[in-house]
Write an enzyme that holds these catalytic residues in place. Sequence first.
Site, PDB file in Angstrom:
ATOM      1  N   CYS A  72     -48.212  -6.432  27.631  1.00 20.46           N
ATOM      2  CA  CYS A  72     -48.519  -8.222  26.746  1.00 20.46           C
ATOM      3  C   CYS A  72     -48.530  -9.071  28.770  1.00 20.46           C
ATOM      4  CB  CYS A  72     -48.540  -9.097  26.690  1.00 20.46           C
ATOM      5  SG  CYS A  72     -49.719 -10.895  26.112  1.00 20.46           S
ATOM      6  N   CYS A 211     -56.924 -13.087  28.961  1.00 21.61           N
ATOM      7  CA  CYS A 211     -56.297 -12.576  28.085  1.00 21.61           C
ATOM      8  C   CYS A 211     -55.516 -11.246  30.273  1.00 21.61           C
ATOM      9  CB  CYS A 211     -56.911 -11.616  27.470  1.00 21.61           C
ATOM     10  SG  CYS A 211     -56.082  -9.698  27.472  1.00 21.61           S
TER      11      CYS A 211
END
Length: 273
Positions: A72, A211
């Site tokens: 991530c 994101c």
Amino acid sequence: MNRQVIEFSKYNPSGNMTILVHSKHDASEYASIANQLMAATHVCCEQVGFIESTQNDDGNDFHLVMSGNEFCGNATMSYIHHLQESHLLKDQQFKVKVSGCSDLVQCAIHDCQYYEVQMPQAHRVVPTTINMGNHSWKALEIIYETYVHYVIPVKQVTTEIQHLVEAFVREQQWSHKYKTVGMMLFDEQRQFLQPLIYIPEIQSLIWENSCGSGTASIGVFNNYQRNDACKDFTVHQPGGSILVTSKRCHQLGYQTSIKGQVTTVATGKAYIE
């Protein structure tokens, strides 16, 4: 009833609310802990990472593990922010170990508290067609080491399209090698990204406010479409903006990094069953 104490901090990287757990727990508990912390009735966030090490021996031991063993980008930026706030960094450029990535991740701190993360390299980039509902959508499939993204150009992000995407993701039998599956609805004219991230291991499906890995995929998408590099290309998202720099090298493939800001919004203890 015994309740487990979780020491944590909550961060805001461009609206993609992230919890990093400081207390030590068995890795087998990560998914269960994360599911409780992420709930709207609990601390509430979009993803959870576990800090396994803040020691820096030869630059190799900063270690972050996500709850689904995924990579991530926004959580990595949050981890950099934590390391800097805790005065654990000796240099402006360094490497960290992050789940879902076999190589160490190059990181840097820039002026105005912008954090830069070198993103995983795309292994394969191919145009494809996705059938959702009664429609066919052109997309760019970008396959990484542990995840896959589909960048879908749209003129407008509508509720109807979002429902079709959700159904598509749930209906597929995804390869076990994919820790995450990303559906990136991208309005090219507005440079606006609406990202959906699905984590099969914990069955988490979230329309994220921003994101990092999706932003990197937009960089790859731009390289592919325009056959040209981009530097600090702004990708607007529901919770804020992230910058992406990306270029395609004949020998090295796509080289991509993201850059963004992070704030700490909470730190303390949480209690789970």
